[in-house]
Scaffold this motif. Structure first.
Motif, PDB file in Angstrom:
ATOM      1  N   UNK A   1       0.860  -1.186   0.000  1.00 49.57           N
ATOM      2  CA  UNK A   1       0.000   0.000   0.000  1.00 49.57           C
ATOM      3  C   UNK A   1       0.891   1.228   0.000  1.00 49.57           C
ATOM      4  N   UNK A   2       0.653   2.151  -0.915  1.00 45.65           N
ATOM      5  CA  UNK A   2       1.595   3.240  -1.130  1.00 45.65           C
ATOM      6  C   UNK A   2       0.921   4.354  -1.933  1.00 45.65           C
ATOM      7  N   UNK A   3       1.672   5.406  -2.148  1.00 46.43           N
ATOM      8  CA  UNK A   3       1.263   6.492  -3.027  1.00 46.43           C
ATOM      9  C   UNK A   3       2.453   6.849  -3.908  1.00 46.43           C
TER      10      UNK A   3
ATOM     11  N   UNK B   1       7.560   8.757  -4.273  1.00 44.46           N
ATOM     12  CA  UNK B   1       6.965   7.562  -3.680  1.00 44.46           C
ATOM     13  C   UNK B   1       6.890   7.756  -2.176  1.00 44.46           C
ATOM     14  N   UNK B   2       5.803   7.293  -1.577  1.00 45.75           N
ATOM     15  CA  UNK B   2       5.675   7.291  -0.130  1.00 45.75           C
ATOM     16  C   UNK B   2       4.659   6.238   0.269  1.00 45.75           C
ATOM     17  N   UNK B   3       4.678   5.852   1.529  1.00 44.20           N
ATOM     18  CA  UNK B   3       3.652   4.957   2.070  1.00 44.20           C
ATOM     19  C   UNK B   3       3.411   5.367   3.512  1.00 44.20           C
TER      20      UNK B   3
ATOM     21  N   UNK C   1      -0.847  -2.442   6.482  1.00 46.34           N
ATOM     22  CA  UNK C   1      -1.688  -3.486   5.894  1.00 46.34           C
ATOM     23  C   UNK C   1      -2.696  -2.863   4.943  1.00 46.34           C
ATOM     24  N   UNK C   2      -3.112  -3.647   3.974  1.00 46.26           N
ATOM     25  CA  UNK C   2      -4.211  -3.276   3.076  1.00 46.26           C
ATOM     26  C   UNK C   2      -5.349  -4.240   3.373  1.00 46.26           C
ATOM     27  N   UNK C   3      -6.435  -3.726   3.938  1.00 46.87           N
ATOM     28  CA  UNK C   3      -7.551  -4.544   4.374  1.00 46.87           C
ATOM     29  C   UNK C   3      -8.784  -4.242   3.524  1.00 46.87           C
ATOM     30  N   UNK C   4      -9.869  -4.919   3.823  1.00 52.17           N
ATOM     31  CA  UNK C   4     -11.088  -4.743   3.041  1.00 52.17           C
ATOM     32  C   UNK C   4     -12.305  -4.912   3.940  1.00 52.17           C
TER      33      UNK C   4
ATOM     34  N   UNK D   1     -14.683  -2.365   0.419  1.00 49.66           N
ATOM     35  CA  UNK D   1     -14.102  -1.039   0.587  1.00 49.66           C
ATOM     36  C   UNK D   1     -12.664  -1.183   1.103  1.00 49.66           C
ATOM     37  N   UNK D   2     -11.669  -0.723   0.331  1.00 51.33           N
ATOM     38  CA  UNK D   2     -10.275  -0.847   0.775  1.00 51.33           C
ATOM     39  C   UNK D   2      -9.989   0.029   2.005  1.00 51.33           C
ATOM     40  N   UNK D   3      -9.100  -0.476   2.841  1.00 50.31           N
ATOM     41  CA  UNK D   3      -8.659   0.249   4.033  1.00 50.31           C
ATOM     42  C   UNK D   3      -7.145   0.127   4.131  1.00 50.31           C
ATOM     43  N   UNK D   4      -6.461   1.254   4.288  1.00 48.98           N
ATOM     44  CA  UNK D   4      -5.019   1.249   4.534  1.00 48.98           C
ATOM     45  C   UNK D   4      -4.805   1.571   6.009  1.00 48.98           C
ATOM     46  N   UNK D   5      -3.925   0.819   6.663  1.00 50.44           N
ATOM     47  CA  UNK D   5      -3.735   1.010   8.102  1.00 50.44           C
ATOM     48  C   UNK D   5      -2.256   0.874   8.456  1.00 50.44           C
TER      49      UNK D   5
END
Length: 576
Positions: free
Chosen positions: A388-390, A408-410, A447-450, A459-463
């Motif tokens: 999970x990143x940007x 790049x970042x996360x 983590x990338x959750x749902x 619905x994606x969730x970044x944590x």
């Protein structure tokens, strides 16, 4: 049962300190209500707080608005008085992580390296350049610290150097209203010309003669972008000619010069339609030509590459496709498809170079960068290496190059800038954000959750949280969301956020409908009559995080700004 608590960051800190003092004696100020009809199209709508606009309109209510805001500030100070020490501790802690004497990565363009640097103890950057190479003497273009003296607010982010490198046009806002004054500075003499242009947007585009520039003139009452004007350096702004006027008040104007330096481009955009006009940058006194007249429910954007327009459009393509057309015959009947529509991939942008183009696209909620060699038609994806990143393209002003710069970042990786060789696929780290005092990203977990929405959508969730985080339902969690205008809430690193994570918080981003994380349909399913999906998605994410023992209803905190404020206001009323 209290399910959600919407709080500002400072109130969050209050919860950390177990603040439980009785504040019943402090009463919040109550804004006066006045009936005011702001309806349109025959419908009436009463805005009882419209009078608060009086401050900006400088009418008889201006003083009363200021007094009300002062009362709000007094109420805030009273409510937070017993955590003043903690607030000071946190502020100093957060500030200590920031490198005050920092400098941006230099960008080469037209014979000069441009960069901005910060001096210790100063709030604003110094804009500089060096000729030919980085060992040359530094030339200060703008010292914004000196320019800002005497102003309570000062913004000067955008500037453009003329093609002959002798003039600098820059935009200044001293009111925090995005209403800029444009100035021109002679870089040989240091003189700032008297021909100031106000009120304007901050966009600036020079013609290739280094004499004429184009800018967006805003309406002084509505503040909307309304006209594009042509200005001749050294002449009164009152003599500027209008070269384009937008008649549709629902449209916003954009202005830029192509990377190839061949055209000046105007873009008029509404939520669901767009239109572009172009002008040969070598012929600034000629008229702009329409690229493709606006079509209902059709968006498009265009860049130029080797005598062709690369056109990104949603015409018969909800997630957009990439087309091309000759600059001499650019209308839709001459468009030829380069990249077809893919229902699983949203194409967001295209960056042209002489021998390549880079497409920014989004798949499964994450950004991808797709590189094509236009000679061989070979393609490959840039590998980012995290779950999970940007990532986004940085300033790439040079057209005839094989080097592409991106950032790049996360949630756990500090912001980094890279140069990527489009031929060899080799990437070079140029800079990583410094966290003063030391920082080890391996101490944190992302983590990338749902979560499952009421209608079954995932619905994606970044944590992110620190190793050792207690996942037993007792830990605090800060959940943020936006969900509007097709804006994707990509996860990013924040050194100030460490003050939460290191105190046992988890931080989560809900990628709810209204954004475009999962494509254009994700956006359309969160607007107009489907706007409620934005709110129920957020509630579903909150329930999911509680169910997974990341937090509890007593320790879940929510935040949203701007359109995210609408989100939080709706959510706490729907699911208190």
């Amino acid at each position: 049962m209290h399910f959600l608590k919407s709080v500002a960051a400072c109130a969050l800190m209050c919860s950390i300190n177990n603040c439980s003092h009785n504040k019943e004696m402090i009463k919040p100020p109550v804004a006066e209500k006045r009936a005011h009809d702001v309806g349109m199209h025959g419908d009436k709508r009463n805005d009882e707080y419209y009078w608060l606009n009086g401050y900006f309109r400088k009418n008889a209510d201006s003083t009363k608005v200021v007094k009300y805001l002062e009362a709000e500030n007094e109420y805030r100070d009273g409510m937070l008085s017993d955590i003043r020490g903690l607030r000071d501790t946190l502020f100093n802690e957060m500030k200590a992580r920031m490198k005050e004497d920092d400098q941006s990565v230099p960008v080469f363009h037209n014979g000069y390296y441009y960069y901005r640097r910060y001096e210790k103890g100063s709030e604003y950057p110094v804009i500089c350049r060096k000729k030919d190479n980085l060992t040359s003497p530094e030339i200060v273009l703008l010292n914004i610290n000196e320019m800002a003296e005497g102003f309570e607010y000062f913004e000067c982010d955008n500037y453009e150097v003329s093609p002959d490198n002798k003039l600098l046009a820059f935009a200044v806002d001293t009111l925090s209203r995005r209403q800029f004054t444009l100035y021109i500075k002679n870089l040989e003499t240091g003189e700032i010309y008297s021909d100031a242009m106000y009120p304007s947007a901050e966009a600036i585009a020079w013609a290739n003669d280094s004499k004429h520039l184009f800018y967006i003139s805003n309406n002084p009452e509505t503040l909307l972008s309304e006209k594009v004007k042509r200005h001749a350096a050294g002449t009164p702004a009152a003599d500027d000619e209008v070269v384009y006027k937008e008649k549709d008040k629902s449209n916003y104007l954009r202005l830029h010069k192509t990377t190839s330096d061949r055209f000046v481009m105007i873009r008029s955009e509404a939520t669901l339609s767009a239109e572009m006009w172009f002008l040969d940058a070598n012929k600034p006194l000629e008229q702009f030509k329409v690229l493709q007249p606006r079509i209902k429910d059709v968006l498009y954007d265009a860049v130029e590459q080797n005598g062709k327009f690369l056109i990104l459009t949603n015409l018969d393509a909800k997630n957009f496709r990439l087309m091309e057309a000759p600059v001499d015959h650019p209308t839709q009947d001459n468009w030829k498809e380069l990249i077809a529509h893919n229902p699983d991939v949203l194409i967001e942008d295209v960056h042209p170079f002489k021998n390549h183009f880079v497409v920014t696209q989004r798949k499964n909620g994450l950004v991808e960068m797709r590189i094509r060699n236009i000679t061989t038609n070979e393609e490959h994806l840039l590998d980012f290496g995290e779950a999970t990143y940007s990532a986004e393209a940085e300033l790439n002003p040079e057209y005839n190059t094989t080097v592409f710069r991106y950032s790049f970042t996360s949630l756990r990786t500090p912001a980094s800038e890279f140069d990527y060789d489009l031929n060899t696929k080799h990437k070079t780290l140029l800079k990583e954000q410094v966290v003063v005092g030391g920082y080890n990203k391996e101490d944190y977990i992302t983590e990338r959750l749902s979560a499952t929405a009421p209608d079954g959508k995932k619905v994606p969730v970044s944590i992110v949280y620190k190793k050792g985080f207690k996942r037993d339902g007792t830990s605090p969690l800060w959940l943020v969301g936006y969900g509007a205008y097709g804006h994707s809430s990509d996860p990013y690193f924040s050194s100030t956020r460490l003050s939460l994570l290191d105190r046992g918080f988890a931080y989560a981003v809900a990628h709810i409908r209204g954004g475009e994380e999962l494509g254009r349909e994700w956006y359309e399913d969160g607007r107009l009559l489907k706007k409620k999906n934005t709110f129920t998605d957020f509630i579903a994410v909150a329930e999911f995080l509680i169910g997974e023992k990341f937090t509890s209803s007593d320790h879940l905190y929510t935040y949203g700004g701007s359109a995210g404020g609408l989100l939080i206001g709706a959510v706490v009323n729907m699911r208190p």
